[in-house]
Design a protein around this motif. Structure first.
Motif, PDB file in Angstrom:
ATOM      1  N   PHE A 114       0.826  -1.217   0.000  1.00 31.93           N
ATOM      2  CA  PHE A 114       0.000   0.000   0.000  1.00 31.93           C
ATOM      3  C   PHE A 114       0.854   1.258   0.000  1.00 31.93           C
ATOM      4  CE2 PHE A 114      -2.229   3.505   2.066  1.00 31.93           C
ATOM      5  CZ  PHE A 114      -3.371   3.586   1.282  1.00 31.93           C
TER       6      PHE A 114
ATOM      7  N   ALA B 104      -2.872   3.965  -5.326  1.00 34.33           N
ATOM      8  CA  ALA B 104      -3.765   3.450  -4.292  1.00 34.33           C
ATOM      9  C   ALA B 104      -4.324   4.624  -3.500  1.00 34.33           C
ATOM     10  CB  ALA B 104      -3.032   2.488  -3.363  1.00 34.33           C
TER      11      ALA B 104
ATOM     12  N   THR C  34      -9.499   1.755  -1.446  1.00 35.09           N
ATOM     13  CA  THR C  34      -8.846   0.573  -0.878  1.00 35.09           C
ATOM     14  C   THR C  34      -9.621   0.176   0.371  1.00 35.09           C
ATOM     15  OG1 THR C  34      -6.691   1.381  -1.664  1.00 35.09           O
ATOM     16  CG2 THR C  34      -6.677  -0.388  -0.025  1.00 35.09           C
TER      17      THR C  34
END
Length: 426
Positions: free
Chosen positions: A208, A217, A222
């Motif tokens: 991430f 991201a 997410t």
């Protein structure tokens, strides 16, 4: 021999002795800028006093600045105008990167103390392959402080999942106690449930930080990242908070936790110092556990690095300033800090072991480190942290904004910060 001749001979001998010993060293005065926290001042004064005993020719004058956003602006302005103190205290990680260290700071390559400073700290106080800072204190963690007496009285166990945590909160509420205290008057405290959840986010999405930095991201898209904002909504909607959560201060939160009126307080372990200073009689009843995830097998701590001491490029006393940083980064300097400030986590200096009598909350943290169940906070893995997170989390935690909207707003905040930093792909 006359008295005058004897005096001249004695003076000449004294001069010869001084010349033989080497050139005289002029006294130097260094300026040292710190934040206005009382614990910070005590620690800085202890370090200066210990250093002066070894180097009487160096005088170090301490100055203080505000904390929070006002303090950040003070740092940036003084660096930009060339009016920064010879040594200053500031964050490591993403906020350090915002200072553009390769332009504004003096690197400390070759400093002997660097050999014993943990790589995890050097990685968050370095830029362009050069080291710039030494740690001012131990590592910290984020998670949940809890009142052990309440847990004993109600027969509760430390939770490993969010469902177990919320079940404990319901039992505590039923017993007439505040299950979880929040203190949004000091808005920075509203971020803790989001930031401390990073261990769980990384366990779910290992890359991430990389994808987030590369603009691939987002928090809003997410699910594991969005969940961090959803935690704030969970505790608000469950009705388990103190009634004055919008007006209560950080000090208020520690008070009700210490006196047993509240069972949980999400907070950084920096609070141990304030607890020891203001509520020493209750320290033995305060424990600590990692912020739970949805999976009992995922249970670990998010770790913060302490702030660092830096030398600005504008300093006219770089060598003397380096001498002080070398002392602070040494085992001796580390022990001086531990002697006046409460330990908040493991030491970052090899050879500077924790004392045997650390508070129970610190003892509770150590197994996570021993078992390797830790992850650095996102701000140490990515240079991007949006400056408005604390205002956004206050809104979510107060029931005024939905988590999905908050995450999208924070993503936009992050975008603006990344563009200001000139990060690629933004």
């Amino acid at each position: 021999m006359t008295r005058h001749l004897k005096y001249r001979l004695a003076s000449a001998c004294a001069l010869i002795a001084l010349l033989a010993a080497g050139p005289l060293r002029a006294e130097t005065t260094l300026s040292f800028l710190i934040d206005n926290g009382p614990d910070t001042l005590v620690a800085a004064e202890a370090l200066v006093e210990a250093y002066a005993a070894k180097h009487p020719d160096i005088t170090i004058e301490i100055d203080q600045r505000p904390g929070g956003g006002e303090g950040d602006n003070t740092i940036k302005t003084r660096l930009a105008t060339g009016e920064m103190a010879d040594i200053f205290l500031y964050n490591a990680g993403s906020l350090f990167q915002v200072l553009k260290p390769e332009q504004t700071l003096h690197d400390i390559a070759g400093l002997p103390a660097l050999a014993n400073i943990a790589e995890t700290f050097k990685s968050v106080s370095s830029a362009g392959g050069k080291a710039y800072g030494v740690p001012f204190g131990t590592s910290m963690v984020g998670g949940i402080f809890y009142n052990k007496k309440i847990y004993r009285d109600l027969g509760l166990s430390v939770p490993k999942t969010w469902a177990e945590f919320m079940a404990n909160n319901e039992k505590i509420k039923a017993a007439g106690k505040v299950a979880l205290v929040q203190t949004y008057r000091d808005s920075w405290t509203s971020q803790i449930l989001v930031l401390s959840d990073y261990y769980n986010l990384q366990a779910s999405v290992p890359d991430f930080a990389t994808q987030y930095t590369a603009n691939k991201a987002k928090y809003a898209t997410t699910p594991a990242a969005l969940k961090s904002f959803e935690r704030l909504k969970d505790v608000h909607d469950a009705g388990i908070l103190n009634e004055d959560f919008g007006a209560a201060s950080y000090d208020d939160g520690l008070y009700v936790l210490a006196n047993g009126d509240a069972a949980h307080y999400p907070m950084l372990s920096l609070a141990i110092g304030a607890l020891q200073q203001n509520h020493p009689e209750s320290l033995a009843d305060i424990g600590f556990f990692a912020q739970p995830s949805d999976d009992a097998s995922v249970n670990g701590l998010t770790v913060w690095m302490p702030p660092a001491l830096y030398i600005p490029a504008s300093s006219q006393h770089v060598d003397d300033a380096k001498g002080f940083l070398d002392f602070v980064g040494s085992v001796e300097g580390c022990k001086v800090l531990m002697g006046v400030n409460t330990v908040q986590g493991p030491s970052l200096i090899k050879g500077c072991d924790l004392p045997a009598d650390v508070p129970p909350a610190v003892t509770d943290m150590l197994p996570y480190f021993k078992d390797g169940r830790t992850a650095p906070a996102l701000e140490y893995l990515s240079p991007i942290k949006g400056p408005n997170l604390q205002q956004i989390t206050v809104e979510v935690g107060s029931g005024m904004r939905l988590p999905a909207d908050a995450a999208a707003m924070y993503d936009d905040d992050v975008r603006k910060q990344a563009q200001q930093l000139g990060i690629p792909n933004w």
